[in-house]
Write a protein that holds these residues in place. Structure first.
Motif, PDB file in Angstrom:
ATOM      1  N   ALA A 115       2.028   4.228  -4.699  1.00 33.89           N
ATOM      2  CA  ALA A 115       1.280   5.445  -5.042  1.00 33.89           C
ATOM      3  C   ALA A 115      -0.176   5.170  -5.375  1.00 33.89           C
ATOM      4  O   ALA A 115      -1.026   6.016  -5.170  1.00 33.89           O
ATOM      5  CB  ALA A 115       1.963   6.131  -6.211  1.00 33.89           C
ATOM      6  N   ARG A 116      -0.436   3.965  -5.889  1.00 33.29           N
ATOM      7  CA  ARG A 116      -1.801   3.734  -6.348  1.00 33.29           C
ATOM      8  C   ARG A 116      -2.764   3.480  -5.219  1.00 33.29           C
ATOM      9  O   ARG A 116      -3.954   3.704  -5.335  1.00 33.29           O
ATOM     10  CB  ARG A 116      -1.804   2.559  -7.325  1.00 33.29           C
ATOM     11  CG  ARG A 116      -2.439   2.984  -8.627  1.00 33.29           C
ATOM     12  CD  ARG A 116      -2.289   1.940  -9.671  1.00 33.29           C
ATOM     13  NE  ARG A 116      -1.015   2.108 -10.338  1.00 33.29           N
ATOM     14  CZ  ARG A 116      -0.516   1.205 -11.169  1.00 33.29           C
ATOM     15  NH1 ARG A 116      -1.141   0.076 -11.352  1.00 33.29           N
ATOM     16  NH2 ARG A 116       0.631   1.409 -11.768  1.00 33.29           N
ATOM     17  N   ASP A 117      -2.253   2.993  -4.115  1.00 29.07           N
ATOM     18  CA  ASP A 117      -3.136   2.613  -3.018  1.00 29.07           C
ATOM     19  C   ASP A 117      -3.066   3.667  -1.919  1.00 29.07           C
ATOM     20  O   ASP A 117      -2.032   3.817  -1.287  1.00 29.07           O
ATOM     21  CB  ASP A 117      -2.692   1.248  -2.461  1.00 29.07           C
ATOM     22  CG  ASP A 117      -3.716   0.699  -1.499  1.00 29.07           C
ATOM     23  OD1 ASP A 117      -4.697   1.404  -1.215  1.00 29.07           O
ATOM     24  OD2 ASP A 117      -3.520  -0.441  -1.050  1.00 29.07           O
ATOM     25  N   PRO A 118      -4.134   4.385  -1.679  1.00 28.23           N
ATOM     26  CA  PRO A 118      -4.078   5.470  -0.688  1.00 28.23           C
ATOM     27  C   PRO A 118      -3.764   4.973   0.712  1.00 28.23           C
ATOM     28  O   PRO A 118      -3.079   5.647   1.475  1.00 28.23           O
ATOM     29  CB  PRO A 118      -5.460   6.113  -0.750  1.00 28.23           C
ATOM     30  CG  PRO A 118      -6.328   5.154  -1.466  1.00 28.23           C
ATOM     31  CD  PRO A 118      -5.474   4.311  -2.325  1.00 28.23           C
ATOM     32  N   LEU A 119      -4.230   3.774   1.039  1.00 30.23           N
ATOM     33  CA  LEU A 119      -3.955   3.235   2.367  1.00 30.23           C
ATOM     34  C   LEU A 119      -2.449   3.056   2.563  1.00 30.23           C
ATOM     35  O   LEU A 119      -1.905   3.360   3.631  1.00 30.23           O
ATOM     36  CB  LEU A 119      -4.669   1.891   2.489  1.00 30.23           C
ATOM     37  CG  LEU A 119      -4.826   1.356   3.910  1.00 30.23           C
ATOM     38  CD1 LEU A 119      -5.482   2.385   4.791  1.00 30.23           C
ATOM     39  CD2 LEU A 119      -5.649   0.085   3.872  1.00 30.23           C
ATOM     40  N   ARG A 120      -1.784   2.571   1.516  1.00 29.38           N
ATOM     41  CA  ARG A 120      -0.335   2.381   1.627  1.00 29.38           C
ATOM     42  C   ARG A 120       0.365   3.720   1.767  1.00 29.38           C
ATOM     43  O   ARG A 120       1.357   3.846   2.506  1.00 29.38           O
ATOM     44  CB  ARG A 120       0.198   1.664   0.401  1.00 29.38           C
ATOM     45  CG  ARG A 120      -0.278   0.253   0.289  1.00 29.38           C
ATOM     46  CD  ARG A 120       0.428  -0.448  -0.831  1.00 29.38           C
ATOM     47  NE  ARG A 120      -0.204  -1.716  -1.137  1.00 29.38           N
ATOM     48  CZ  ARG A 120       0.256  -2.577  -2.018  1.00 29.38           C
ATOM     49  NH1 ARG A 120       1.353  -2.277  -2.697  1.00 29.38           N
ATOM     50  NH2 ARG A 120      -0.363  -3.704  -2.235  1.00 29.38           N
ATOM     51  N   VAL A 121      -0.154   4.698   1.067  1.00 30.96           N
ATOM     52  CA  VAL A 121       0.471   6.033   1.180  1.00 30.96           C
ATOM     53  C   VAL A 121       0.381   6.534   2.612  1.00 30.96           C
ATOM     54  O   VAL A 121       1.350   7.049   3.180  1.00 30.96           O
ATOM     55  CB  VAL A 121      -0.207   7.020   0.217  1.00 30.96           C
ATOM     56  CG1 VAL A 121       0.330   8.420   0.445  1.00 30.96           C
ATOM     57  CG2 VAL A 121       0.010   6.615  -1.222  1.00 30.96           C
ATOM     58  N   VAL A 179       5.650  -1.486   3.682  1.00 33.97           N
ATOM     59  CA  VAL A 179       5.410  -0.038   3.511  1.00 33.97           C
ATOM     60  C   VAL A 179       6.000   0.737   4.687  1.00 33.97           C
ATOM     61  O   VAL A 179       6.613   1.797   4.513  1.00 33.97           O
ATOM     62  CB  VAL A 179       3.901   0.224   3.377  1.00 33.97           C
ATOM     63  CG1 VAL A 179       3.638   1.707   3.361  1.00 33.97           C
ATOM     64  CG2 VAL A 179       3.371  -0.422   2.119  1.00 33.97           C
ATOM     65  N   ALA A 180       5.826   0.186   5.906  1.00 31.82           N
ATOM     66  CA  ALA A 180       6.366   0.875   7.083  1.00 31.82           C
ATOM     67  C   ALA A 180       7.883   0.959   7.000  1.00 31.82           C
ATOM     68  O   ALA A 180       8.489   2.013   7.267  1.00 31.82           O
ATOM     69  CB  ALA A 180       5.964   0.135   8.351  1.00 31.82           C
ATOM     70  N   GLY A 181       8.492  -0.186   6.594  1.00 34.82           N
ATOM     71  CA  GLY A 181       9.945  -0.170   6.467  1.00 34.82           C
ATOM     72  C   GLY A 181      10.399   0.852   5.444  1.00 34.82           C
ATOM     73  O   GLY A 181      11.392   1.564   5.645  1.00 34.82           O
ATOM     74  N   LEU A 182       9.657   0.916   4.325  1.00 32.94           N
ATOM     75  CA  LEU A 182      10.035   1.888   3.296  1.00 32.94           C
ATOM     76  C   LEU A 182       9.879   3.312   3.822  1.00 32.94           C
ATOM     77  O   LEU A 182      10.708   4.183   3.520  1.00 32.94           O
ATOM     78  CB  LEU A 182       9.174   1.684   2.045  1.00 32.94           C
ATOM     79  CG  LEU A 182       9.581   2.534   0.852  1.00 32.94           C
ATOM     80  CD1 LEU A 182      10.998   2.204   0.425  1.00 32.94           C
ATOM     81  CD2 LEU A 182       8.622   2.324  -0.301  1.00 32.94           C
ATOM     82  N   ILE A 221       0.094   4.762   5.344  1.00 28.99           N
ATOM     83  CA  ILE A 221       0.986   4.002   6.220  1.00 28.99           C
ATOM     84  C   ILE A 221       2.442   4.439   6.005  1.00 28.99           C
ATOM     85  O   ILE A 221       3.231   4.510   6.953  1.00 28.99           O
ATOM     86  CB  ILE A 221       0.828   2.492   5.961  1.00 28.99           C
ATOM     87  CG1 ILE A 221      -0.592   2.070   6.304  1.00 28.99           C
ATOM     88  CG2 ILE A 221       1.827   1.705   6.766  1.00 28.99           C
ATOM     89  CD1 ILE A 221      -0.886   0.615   6.063  1.00 28.99           C
ATOM     90  N   LEU A 222       2.779   4.736   4.753  1.00 28.90           N
ATOM     91  CA  LEU A 222       4.144   5.205   4.463  1.00 28.90           C
ATOM     92  C   LEU A 222       4.445   6.500   5.196  1.00 28.90           C
ATOM     93  O   LEU A 222       5.472   6.648   5.873  1.00 28.90           O
ATOM     94  CB  LEU A 222       4.305   5.411   2.948  1.00 28.90           C
ATOM     95  CG  LEU A 222       5.676   5.880   2.513  1.00 28.90           C
ATOM     96  CD1 LEU A 222       6.555   4.690   2.250  1.00 28.90           C
ATOM     97  CD2 LEU A 222       5.590   6.738   1.291  1.00 28.90           C
ATOM     98  N   ILE A 223       3.530   7.444   5.065  1.00 27.78           N
ATOM     99  CA  ILE A 223       3.766   8.743   5.689  1.00 27.78           C
ATOM    100  C   ILE A 223       3.827   8.605   7.206  1.00 27.78           C
ATOM    101  O   ILE A 223       4.669   9.192   7.879  1.00 27.78           O
ATOM    102  CB  ILE A 223       2.658   9.743   5.298  1.00 27.78           C
ATOM    103  CG1 ILE A 223       2.524   9.827   3.791  1.00 27.78           C
ATOM    104  CG2 ILE A 223       2.928  11.100   5.898  1.00 27.78           C
ATOM    105  CD1 ILE A 223       3.530  10.701   3.120  1.00 27.78           C
TER     106      ILE A 223
END
Lengths: 229, 611
Positions: free
Chosen positions: A26-32, A120-123, A34-36
């Motif tokens: 949640a803290r890192d917008p880039l990870r968010v 992140v992609a796997g999640l 990639i997650l979405i």
């Protein structure tokens, strides 16, 4: 089975995914992002595989029950293969993106490593897959009754929630393994991931008992150990 | 049921309706039907009121008038009952004396009713809604339908009020029934016996009254809603009083009502009269003459008629509403002397079997339609008696009496249609073509008709089936065939030979034969419908003590479902496990992510350095 079961199963199924999201993503917008996007890619794969299954159903004889069952089995396996294809496609996309990310970041390298992107992609894949397998069950669990009037087990809701939990975590680990295999060109890793996914899908769809839930969790732990290699 | 009503542990009741093991008697009506809206009250025969002299319905337990706080469903479908039984046997039965284990079989009954407390409350709320709300929500509707009437000499329908030079003998019976459950009312002995008798009497009388008309007009009336405090008859009397009907009370010479006449079987019939009005000399003379005429008419048949003791009041009948306004000489013809012979009065068990209408096995429906059962023959005799008495009462010549005979075949067909199967070839030939087409709302569904009054065509779908049947049967029995086309039949006022004031015009299907479809044609008859809604709703006196104030609540869906319920412990366990998993994963993830550098130091990619 009432609100208590609804919340209980929701927490079981999405608890770990939620906590992973809150503390690591949640803290890192880039990870968010990639997650979405990962979730979206999984959704696309499901859409295409369901389209194929739907067309095959409509084109076939609806009275032939055996044919319908065989088409369903085919549909499941085709869906698994398509999910892995889309995982590979997402990997290629993210690889291309790292160069762009490296260009716009302050340091020389990109702000996020491939391993982190894999996780992140796997999640993302896992969360979407879990949502799709659990949402209908959750909405049915809100009513006053429980499963069992046609002879099935009354522990269905709990089992489904545990199943979803395992699947989410499995997708996460498979994501890491898959991307690792693609990076280092270790094709046997990719083959292992695909075959594990097929195995789990087969077990889930066609032999639905408690014991296999235990087995699934065994796979989960095996996959997580693989990841540390 | 009363034990369950008082118990706090009953949430609903599902009654499995079966024919086996029927109790000896069961009547959910009260012991004294319609005691508050009859003629006997503190002002009129106080010692005869409230069934002080005769308890008319001794088997009545008043169940229909109890207020149950939970739904009570009747299950008639064998398949559904089987499913419920199986669920119970699989899950809810005691094993070796110990309580059954979860998951247990449960049933949920949905029958939310919008009206509460009583008519006054829900009509007041409805009025508020209609006045102030943009989207008014009606909570309840008054029971309403139509009375059916006809006469031997056509009456001008557009001329309301006193009809000049008309002295009328009224022959009446009731059209409706009820039971404990909604819309279930086979009412065979209670209602059908009267309807069939009067219809057959009309058929017997009609040709003779056209050839040798009697002095007075005979007015036949079928009153709807009598089970609910005389809705139809009170409305007709109210209209007569206000000069809003084709005749008024001054035109009425006398009245003969047909009550329950189906179970007399070898015993005699009874003529009831009102002792209070007979204290008036002229009324008493006329009543005695009526009884004499009836006795002499019965002498020629195999029937005996007798009158009960003079001090006995009238049984519950529409005649009582006429007596409330005017002391008219009249009789009520029944098969019972004191209490009802009918042991299933106003219950769902008052069906063909109660009326002894049985057919030998192996007959096709069409053969059953015309087979003359014993019940049909006995009702035909009663109909002949009624017809002859009416003819003489109306001043007809006694020499014509032998020509007046009720046709047992017609009676058999009527009985078959009203207590066994309404979707038969005869009914289909009498009704208009659009009704005979199959559809969900068709009034010609399978099985016997139900005689509950309902809410009228405004609220429900097509008009009440029984009213329509009686209307078209009368058109068939007393009408004449015309050669008008369909559009002319709908608008006969354009033709000079037809008179819309004196007659009604019906477009009917006609008989269908095996190889061809039916040819519809137009029938002209002096059969009319008159509105049967309680005057209390026109006067807006919702708490009226004089008129019926029955309403039916509105509802949206009535259904039930069965499923299994899990134990409370399992539900709480699931919730507990869920919360535990959530907390545990939050803790573990926080711990691992905060110590991530320590744990995953080897996984951090070292930037490649080039030398």
């Amino acid at each position: 089975m009432t609100v208590a079961v609804f919340f209980g199963c929701a927490f079981i199924a999405f608890g770990p995914a939620f906590s992973l999201f809150v503390f690591t993503i949640a803290r890192d917008p880039l990870r968010v992002i990639i997650l979405i996007a990962g979730a979206f890619f999984w959704l696309l794969s499901l859409l295409l595989s369901s389209l194929v299954w739907f067309i095959s159903i409509k084109a076939s004889n609806s009275q032939d029950l055996r044919l319908q069952r065989d088409l369903l089995i085919f549909g499941v396996f085709f869906s698994v293969l398509l999910q892995e294809v889309f995982r590979f496609a997402y990997y290629r996309l993210l690889r291309k993106a790292t160069e762009g990310l490296a260009a716009i970041s302050d340091e020389d390298t990109s702000a996020i490593s491939v391993r982190q992107m894999a996780y992140v992609a796997g999640l993302g894949f896992g969360i979407m897959s879990g949502a799709f397998s659990m949402i209908n069950v959750l909405s049915d669990s809100l009513g006053p009754g429980t499963v069992g009037i046609f002879g099935d087990s009354q522990y269905y809701f709990i089992t489904a929630a545990l199943m979803t939990l395992a699947l989410t975590l499995l997708h996460t680990f498979w994501g890491v393994l898959f991307f690792e295999g693609c990076e280092k060109s270790r094709w046997w890793v990719i083959a292992a991931v695909v075959s594990l996914h097929l195995l789990v899908a087969g077990l889930v769809s066609f032999t639905w008992t408690h014991t296999f839930t235990v087995h699934i969790h065994y796979f989960t732990s095996t996959s997580s150990q693989l990841r540390f290699r | 049921m009363m034990r369950m009503k008082n118990s706090s542990r009953v949430a609903g009741v599902a009654v499995i309706v079966s024919k086996t093991g029927l109790a000896d008697n069961f009547s959910p009506h009260t012991t004294c039907p319609n005691q508050n809206t009859g003629v006997y009250s503190e002002n009129y025969g106080p010692d005869l009121a409230n069934c002080n002299v005769t308890v008319w319905n001794p088997f009545g337990n008043g169940l229909s008038y109890e207020d149950f706080a939970f739904p009570v469903f009747a299950l008639k479908d064998e398949n559904q009952t089987q499913v419920i039984r199986k669920c119970y046997e699989d899950h809810n039965q005691r094993v070796n004396g110990s309580a059954p284990k979860y998951p247990l079989c449960a049933m949920q009954l949905f029958s939310h009713m919008h009206a509460v407390t009583d008519t006054v409350t829900c009509m007041r709320r409805t009025d508020l809604q209609n006045r102030f709300s943009i989207n008014p929500e009606v909570l309840c509707d008054p029971l309403s339908d139509f009375n059916v009437w006809t006469s031997t000499r056509p009456l001008n329908n557009s001329a309301k009020g006193h009809a000049a030079d008309e002295s009328v003998v009224i022959a009446a019976t009731r059209l409706d029934g009820r039971s404990f459950f909604w819309e279930q009312a086979p009412a065979a002995e209670g209602t059908v016996s009267g309807i069939v008798t009067l219809l057959a009497a009309i058929q017997a009388l009609y040709p003779v009254t056209q050839e040798a008309p009697p002095t007075r007009n005979i007015f036949f009336s079928f009153f709807q809603g009598e089970a609910f405090d005389y809705i139809g008859s009170s409305k007709m009397v109210y209209d007569m009083k206000r000069n809003d009907f084709v005749i008024d009370l001054d035109n009425v010479h006398s009245m003969l009502e047909i009550g329950q006449v189906g179970l007399h079987s070898g015993r005699s019939l009874w003529m009831h009269s009102d002792p209070i009005s007979r204290q008036n000399k002229s009324v008493d003379t006329e009543v005695l003459e009526m009884m004499d005429r009836m006795r002499s008419a019965a002498a020629g048949l195999k029937l005996t008629v007798d009158h009960p003791s003079v001090s006995q009041p009238l049984p519950p009948s529409s005649f009582q509403r006429f007596l409330r306004e005017r002391q008219i000489p009249g009789l009520v013809l029944t098969d019972h002397n004191t209490s009802f012979i009918n042991r299933y009065y106003e219950s769902m068990y008052d069906d063909a079997e109660n009326l002894n209408v049985t057919y030998p096995p192996g007959l096709t429906p069409d053969e059953q339609l015309v087979y003359e059962t014993d019940a049909a023959k006995s009702l035909a005799e009663v109909a002949t008696l009624v017809a002859r008495s009416l003819y003489v009462q109306a001043g007809g010549n006694e020499s014509n009496l032998n020509n007046i005979t009720a046709d047992p075949k017609t009676v058999a067909q009527l009985l078959y249609g009203f207590v066994i199967q309404k979707n038969n070839s005869w009914f289909r030939s009498l009704l208009p073509p659009e009704v005979t087409k199959k559809g969900v709302n068709s009034i010609l569904s399978s099985g016997p008709p139900q005689f509950y009054i309902g809410l009228g065509p405004r609220v429900h779908g097509p008009a009440h089936s029984v009213t329509r049947f009686v209307q078209y049967i009368l058109a068939n029995l007393t009408g004449s065939v015309t050669n008008l086309t369909e559009s002319q039949c709908q608008n006969p006022s354009e033709l000079s030979t037809e008179n819309k004031d004196l007659f009604s015009y019906f477009w009917v299907s006609g008989p269908a034969s095996v190889n061809s479809t039916s040819e519809p044609f137009c029938v002209r008859a002096s059969v009319r419908l008159s509105k049967a809604v309680s005057p209390a709703f026109e006067l807006l006196e919702y708490g009226s003590r004089n008129y019926s104030t029955w309403t039916e609540s509105r509802w949206k869906s009535i259904r039930a479902r069965i499923f299994l319920v899990a134990s409370r412990e399992l539900e709480m366990l699931t919730l507990g496990v869920g919360v535990a998993v959530l907390l545990l994963s939050l803790l573990v993830t926080y711990f691992i992510s905060s110590k991530a550098e320590l744990l995953f130091s080897s996984a951090r990619e070292t930037p490649t350095t080039t030398y």
